[in-house]
Design a protein around this motif. Structure first.
Motif, PDB file in Angstrom:
ATOM      1  N   GLU A 229       0.299   3.956   1.395  1.00 55.68           N
ATOM      2  CA  GLU A 229       0.155   4.678   2.657  1.00 55.68           C
ATOM      3  C   GLU A 229       0.767   3.827   3.774  1.00 55.68           C
ATOM      4  OE1 GLU A 229       0.079   6.720   5.315  1.00 55.68           O
ATOM      5  OE2 GLU A 229      -1.510   7.861   4.268  1.00 55.68           O
TER       6      GLU A 229
ATOM      7  N   LEU B 141       0.124   3.596  16.962  1.00 52.18           N
ATOM      8  CA  LEU B 141      -1.130   3.396  16.231  1.00 52.18           C
ATOM      9  C   LEU B 141      -2.076   4.580  16.464  1.00 52.18           C
ATOM     10  CD1 LEU B 141      -2.239  -0.340  16.627  1.00 52.18           C
ATOM     11  CD2 LEU B 141      -1.151   0.775  14.689  1.00 52.18           C
TER      12      LEU B 141
ATOM     13  N   ASN C 198      -9.317   0.494  11.947  1.00 52.90           N
ATOM     14  CA  ASN C 198      -8.596  -0.707  12.364  1.00 52.90           C
ATOM     15  C   ASN C 198      -7.782  -0.449  13.632  1.00 52.90           C
ATOM     16  OD1 ASN C 198      -8.035  -3.462  11.672  1.00 52.90           O
ATOM     17  ND2 ASN C 198      -5.946  -2.814  11.205  1.00 52.90           N
ATOM     18  N   ASN C 199      -7.108   0.713  13.666  1.00 52.56           N
ATOM     19  CA  ASN C 199      -6.271   1.020  14.832  1.00 52.56           C
ATOM     20  C   ASN C 199      -7.123   1.138  16.084  1.00 52.56           C
ATOM     21  OD1 ASN C 199      -4.235   1.047  13.032  1.00 52.56           O
ATOM     22  ND2 ASN C 199      -3.786   3.245  13.151  1.00 52.56           N
TER      23      ASN C 199
ATOM     24  N   ARG D 250       0.408  -9.632  12.589  1.00 53.45           N
ATOM     25  CA  ARG D 250       1.743 -10.145  12.873  1.00 53.45           C
ATOM     26  C   ARG D 250       1.742 -11.309  13.854  1.00 53.45           C
ATOM     27  NH1 ARG D 250       4.217  -5.008  16.175  1.00 53.45           N
ATOM     28  NH2 ARG D 250       3.143  -5.430  18.130  1.00 53.45           N
TER      29      ARG D 250
ATOM     30  N   MET E 101      -8.124  -2.202  17.242  1.00 50.49           N
ATOM     31  CA  MET E 101      -7.033  -2.968  17.860  1.00 50.49           C
ATOM     32  C   MET E 101      -6.731  -2.458  19.262  1.00 50.49           C
ATOM     33  SD  MET E 101      -4.358  -4.041  14.885  1.00 50.49           S
ATOM     34  CE  MET E 101      -4.154  -2.424  14.204  1.00 50.49           C
TER      35      MET E 101
ATOM     36  N   MET F 231       0.154  -4.790  12.268  1.00 52.63           N
ATOM     37  CA  MET F 231      -0.195  -5.009  13.670  1.00 52.63           C
ATOM     38  C   MET F 231      -1.344  -6.022  13.780  1.00 52.63           C
ATOM     39  SD  MET F 231       0.630  -3.344  16.607  1.00 52.63           S
ATOM     40  CE  MET F 231      -0.038  -3.369  18.277  1.00 52.63           C
ATOM     41  N   LEU F 232      -2.272  -5.951  12.841  1.00 54.71           N
ATOM     42  CA  LEU F 232      -3.433  -6.839  12.881  1.00 54.71           C
ATOM     43  C   LEU F 232      -3.026  -8.294  12.628  1.00 54.71           C
ATOM     44  CD1 LEU F 232      -6.601  -6.845  13.039  1.00 54.71           C
ATOM     45  CD2 LEU F 232      -6.609  -6.619  10.552  1.00 54.71           C
TER      46      LEU F 232
ATOM     47  N   ASP G 296       0.873  -1.181   0.000  1.00 55.25           N
ATOM     48  CA  ASP G 296       0.000   0.000   0.000  1.00 55.25           C
ATOM     49  C   ASP G 296       0.902   1.221   0.000  1.00 55.25           C
ATOM     50  OD1 ASP G 296      -3.222   0.424   1.210  1.00 55.25           O
ATOM     51  OD2 ASP G 296      -1.909   2.150   0.876  1.00 55.25           O
TER      52      ASP G 296
ATOM     53  N   TYR H  56      -7.271   2.770   8.186  1.00 52.07           N
ATOM     54  CA  TYR H  56      -6.362   2.486   9.307  1.00 52.07           C
ATOM     55  C   TYR H  56      -6.860   3.071  10.616  1.00 52.07           C
ATOM     56  CZ  TYR H  56      -3.983   6.973   8.213  1.00 52.07           C
ATOM     57  OH  TYR H  56      -3.672   8.279   7.958  1.00 52.07           O
TER      58      TYR H  56
ATOM     59  N   ARG I 217       1.283  -0.175   8.613  1.00 50.70           N
ATOM     60  CA  ARG I 217       1.510  -0.362  10.055  1.00 50.70           C
ATOM     61  C   ARG I 217       0.288  -0.983  10.715  1.00 50.70           C
ATOM     62  NH1 ARG I 217       4.838   4.259  10.232  1.00 50.70           N
ATOM     63  NH2 ARG I 217       3.205   5.756  10.744  1.00 50.70           N
ATOM     64  N   SER I 218      -0.872  -0.442  10.341  1.00 52.86           N
ATOM     65  CA  SER I 218      -2.113  -0.905  10.936  1.00 52.86           C
ATOM     66  C   SER I 218      -2.358  -2.382  10.609  1.00 52.86           C
ATOM     67  CB  SER I 218      -3.261  -0.033  10.410  1.00 52.86           C
ATOM     68  OG  SER I 218      -4.440  -0.283  11.104  1.00 52.86           O
ATOM     69  N   LEU I 219      -2.191  -2.726   9.327  1.00 57.45           N
ATOM     70  CA  LEU I 219      -2.431  -4.111   8.913  1.00 57.45           C
ATOM     71  C   LEU I 219      -1.398  -5.053   9.515  1.00 57.45           C
ATOM     72  CD1 LEU I 219      -3.395  -3.684   5.142  1.00 57.45           C
ATOM     73  CD2 LEU I 219      -4.888  -4.374   7.018  1.00 57.45           C
TER      74      LEU I 219
ATOM     75  N   ALA J 203     -12.336  -5.849  10.069  1.00 60.20           N
ATOM     76  CA  ALA J 203     -11.148  -6.604  10.480  1.00 60.20           C
ATOM     77  C   ALA J 203     -11.407  -8.107  10.470  1.00 60.20           C
ATOM     78  CB  ALA J 203     -10.689  -6.140  11.856  1.00 60.20           C
TER      79      ALA J 203
ATOM     80  N   ARG K 221       0.813   4.178   6.877  1.00 60.31           N
ATOM     81  CA  ARG K 221      -0.009   3.967   8.074  1.00 60.31           C
ATOM     82  C   ARG K 221      -0.955   2.781   7.901  1.00 60.31           C
ATOM     83  NH1 ARG K 221       0.728   9.178   7.052  1.00 60.31           N
ATOM     84  NH2 ARG K 221       1.813  10.367   8.643  1.00 60.31           N
ATOM     85  N   ILE K 222      -1.388   2.569   6.660  1.00 57.91           N
ATOM     86  CA  ILE K 222      -2.189   1.364   6.372  1.00 57.91           C
ATOM     87  C   ILE K 222      -1.338   0.126   6.648  1.00 57.91           C
ATOM     88  CG2 ILE K 222      -3.163  -0.004   4.481  1.00 57.91           C
ATOM     89  CD1 ILE K 222      -5.101   2.078   4.869  1.00 57.91           C
TER      90      ILE K 222
ATOM     91  N   ASP L  55      -0.922   7.571  14.502  1.00 61.84           N
ATOM     92  CA  ASP L  55      -1.386   7.426  13.121  1.00 61.84           C
ATOM     93  C   ASP L  55      -2.869   7.767  13.018  1.00 61.84           C
ATOM     94  OD1 ASP L  55       1.065   6.652  12.275  1.00 61.84           O
ATOM     95  OD2 ASP L  55       0.579   4.524  11.984  1.00 61.84           O
TER      96      ASP L  55
END
Lengths: 304, 444
Positions: free
Chosen positions: A12, B261, B203-204, A24, B207, A21-22, A10, B200, A17-19, A108, A14-15, B264
């Motif tokens: 972006e 997060l 999602n953030n 990992r 989470m 984290m979801l 992506d 995000y 990082r967010s994904l 999610a 931040r996308i 962001d």
């Protein structure tokens, strides 16, 4: 069993990082904003699932997924996009042959489910040896069903296929399913717009009943939303706008017959066409009986 | 003779469509060549021919000529001894042997042209109407033709007016559909622009929310360990176990990740807020002009809304803003112009080193905005036509060809000017000059 590899692409960060984290906890996550980098990753190691954005500066997601398919055909491909423009959806079917078309902002759980399912499929495929291509004669004797109220579609198909291919013509969903229940068909070419029948619902159920039959949808309807459903719930193999172009149709039929021969040769690959449960399909119970018959036939064939 | 004439309805001789010459014919019984000047004079006094300026002289259907009321007056009745000199002479002596003769199937316009070319002022003569064989049919009155012509011109004018209104309406419709088309593209772009941060952010937040109970449990477990510090071994062991369990579910090191997060998330929320604010600027549909509009603000707003156009090819934007005074303008319209120019610039760039330079400067009561790209440029034969309505080089269906034409209309309505220069292969530059004081100020 080691963690499956999930590649995130992506523009972006931040996308990403967010994904990351979801995912990992359960995946070996590789994330990049760069399409070229993504291709390098796919070439250098087994990647089970790739989740890519569509609109990126250097390359579109569909383009990237198509190249990934060429380099690593076993990698499962998911498109995650902020805006579903029709051209992108069509290309994701015809060029990307993607597993799921998902939209931002994402759910999610749904995304995790899709990735998990894709990872299972890819994991099983990476564990198996790559099979050689099927013998070409498998294609020659295939059956093709044309479901369209307009008779010119079947005539066009007849002109494009070798005489050895049997063509079944149906003008209603019920008639089509009856014929599909009688004999295994390699390809169904279906016009989505039908006076009274729910062709779309039927295609979705058909994919569940027999994942070996490949669906080519065609329509003058240009509805991105509908097409996304047909990808996720119907694993439609190709979408062709109407009026049908000869050359596009020929290519789609050839590709579908090829794929069907591959699936016959290597039935495990049908897993790749697993579908989401459709939201709701309203078909009479008589029609549902046909689906049962088609499903049983498919099972018996797989067992033999 | 009189009776037969008055009983003949004029329409009987008019098979042609109404409005044509046939409808105007007076089927006047003609004079014969044997007729005397005296008899002709008497005919002119009959009420049935009161409206005619001349009478025909016909022999076996053939028109020999016409004698006019004017001629009889001037040569006979008003001359001393005129009556004595001429009364008994045949009327042919006074006739015009080459009167204006018009075919019965002529259109009013054609008759009007002939009359205009032949008849002199003052009008002293009417004209003869003949059939296809050249035989006498009746007389036509010049004034009737002129009146019919006038009516026809009025009709044409009304037709033209209504055609003009229809054209104007369809032009407005097209402008509206161009607006809708660009709105469609805008919505597509904005949906993508907003859904990305929304993706995000959502999602953030989810989470963080999912981790929160585990984090709270970890804190409570720590507190339990502290409380149990002075107690018995069993309690201490129990609270240590609780802490171990809590730490298995939540690693305090995660706090750093969760914090980033949330950073962001805040960034994303600001981005969405910015986009929504720009959209509000853009969609101010009010035509009303505002004073003290900051053009630099409008440029930034257009760049934000058109962001997806630029990112598609990773185009760099270089701002070279000069000192310009606030401008009186309709901000939504100027935004539309800027977005159009930026969009065109982005589309013209087909390589990966795209640069769009936006310069502003003040010059003689005008605020100038230049939008320059290093794209493919516009060929010299195309350049003079780019502001024409419906002129487009894009494939059918990808542009109405109205974008720049509307830009020009907007800028001109502001009392400003828009111009383009281009070098193929090097790039294109559009310059917009807006009067600082707005349209009325520029006139004053």
């Amino acid at each position: 069993m080691s963690k499956p590899c999930l590649l995130l692409v992506d523009d972006e960060e931040r996308i990403l990082r967010s994904l990351a984290m979801l995912f990992r906890a359960h995946y070996d996550v590789v994330a990049t904003t760069d399409g070229v980098e993504a291709l390098k990753v796919v070439r250098s190691r087994p990647v089970h699932v790739v989740v890519s954005d569509q609109r990126m500066p250097a390359i579109t997601g569909v383009d990237l997924l198509r190249q990934i398919r060429d380099h690593s055909p076993r990698t499962m491909r998911i498109l995650l996009t902020g805006y579903a423009d029709l051209a992108a959806v069509e290309a994701s079917v015809n060029d990307g042959e993607i597993f799921r078309f998902l939209e931002k902002p994402w759910d999610a759980l749904k995304l995790q489910d899709a990735v998990a399912q894709a990872a299972d499929i890819a994991h099983a495929e990476f564990a198996e040896p790559i099979r050689v291509a099927p013998p070409p004669e498998a294609i020659v004797a295939a059956r093709v069903l044309v479901l369209d109220e307009d008779p010119s579609t079947a005539m066009l198909v007849r002109g494009l296929l070798p005489p050895s291919c049997a063509i079944t013509i149906a003008t209603t969903v019920e008639a089509a399913l009856a014929r599909l229940g009688e004999a295994e068909h390699a390809v169904i070419l279906a016009e989505l717009k039908h006076g009274s029948d729910d062709v779309i619902g039927a295609l979705k159920l058909l994919k569940q009943a027999n994942p070996h039959t490949l669906a080519i949808a065609c329509s003058s309807l240009r509805d991105g939303r509908l097409l996304i459903d047909l990808i996720n719930q119907g694993q439609v193999f190709r979408f062709l706008p109407k009026p049908l172009g000869r050359e596009l149709l020929r290519r789609a039929l050839t590709a579908a017959l090829d794929r069907h021969a591959q699936l016959a040769h290597d039935p495990q690959r049908a897993r790749r066409h697993a579908v989401e449960a459709p939201r709701e399909v309203s078909l009479p119970s008589r029609v549902m009986d046909y689906f049962r018959r088609i499903r049983e036939n498919a099972r018996q064939k797989a067992a033999s | 003779m009189n009776a037969s004439m008055s009983s003949l309805p004029p329409v009987a001789l008019a098979p042609a469509p109404p409005g044509d010459l046939a409808a105007l014919i007076a089927p006047v019984p003609p004079l014969t060549p044997a007729c005397t000047v005296q008899q002709a004079g008497e005919r002119f006094l009959e009420p049935a021919v009161a409206g005619l300026l001349s009478l025909p002289i016909v022999e076996r259907g053939r028109v020999l000529g016409c004698v006019t009321r004017h001629e009889l007056m001037m040569r006979v009745y008003m001359q001393p001894y005129g009556r004595e000199l001429h009364a008994r002479r045949p009327v042919t002596a006074l006739m015009n042997a080459a009167p204006l003769v018009i075919a019965v199937d002529s259109a009013i316009e054609a008759a009007g042209q002939l009359i205009g070319a032949r008849i002199q002022s003052p009008i002293t003569e009417d004209f003869v109407v003949t059939d296809a064989a050249g035989d006498y049919v009746g007389m036509g009155v010049v004034l009737d033709v002129l009146r019919a012509l006038e009516a026809r011109v009025g009709e044409h004018t009304r037709e033209l007016e209504s055609a003009y209104r229809r054209l104007k309406a369809s032009q407005n419709q097209l402008i509206q559909s161009e607006k809708l088309a660009s709105l469609g593209q805008l919505v597509a772009g904005l949906a993508h622009e907003i859904n990305t941060p929304l993706g995000y952010v959502q999602n953030n937040v989810e989470m963080v929310r999912n981790h929160l109970p585990a984090a709270a449990e970890t804190l409570a477990a720590y507190a339990g360990v502290l409380d149990a510090a002075g107690g018995d071994d069993a309690t201490a062991a129990q609270s240590a176990q609780r802490l171990d369990d809590a730490l298995a579910a939540f690693d305090p090191a995660l706090c750093g990740d969760l914090a980033s997060l949330l950073d962001d998330t805040l960034h994303g929320v600001h981005q969405i807020a910015d986009l929504v604010a720009s959209l509000k600027d853009y969609s101010r549909i009010d035509q009303a002009r505002s004073e003290n509009v900051d053009l630099h603000g409008l440029i930034e707003s257009a760049l934000r809304i058109g962001g997806h156009l630029l990112r598609r090819r990773d185009v760099q934007v270089r701002r070279q803003f000069g000192e310009i005074a606030p401008v009186t303008c309709a901000p939504a319209q100027i935004n539309q112009v800027l977005l159009n120019l930026i969009g065109n610039a982005a589309q013209a760039i087909e390589h990966d080193r795209g640069i769009i330079a936006i310069r502003t400067q003040a010059s003689g009561g005008y605020a100038m905005i230049a939008v320059q790209d290093n794209g493919k440029g516009i060929p010299p034969d195309v350049l003079p036509r780019i502001f024409e309505p419906f002129f487009t080089t894009k494939p059918v269906g990808q542009g109405t060809g109205l974008g720049l034409s509307i830009c020009q209309q907007i800028v001109q309505a502001h009392g400003g000017r828009i111009a383009a220069t281009s070098t193929p292969g090097v790039g294109t530059r559009f310059v917009v000059a807006l009067p600082v004081a707005g349209r009325s100020g520029a006139r004053a």
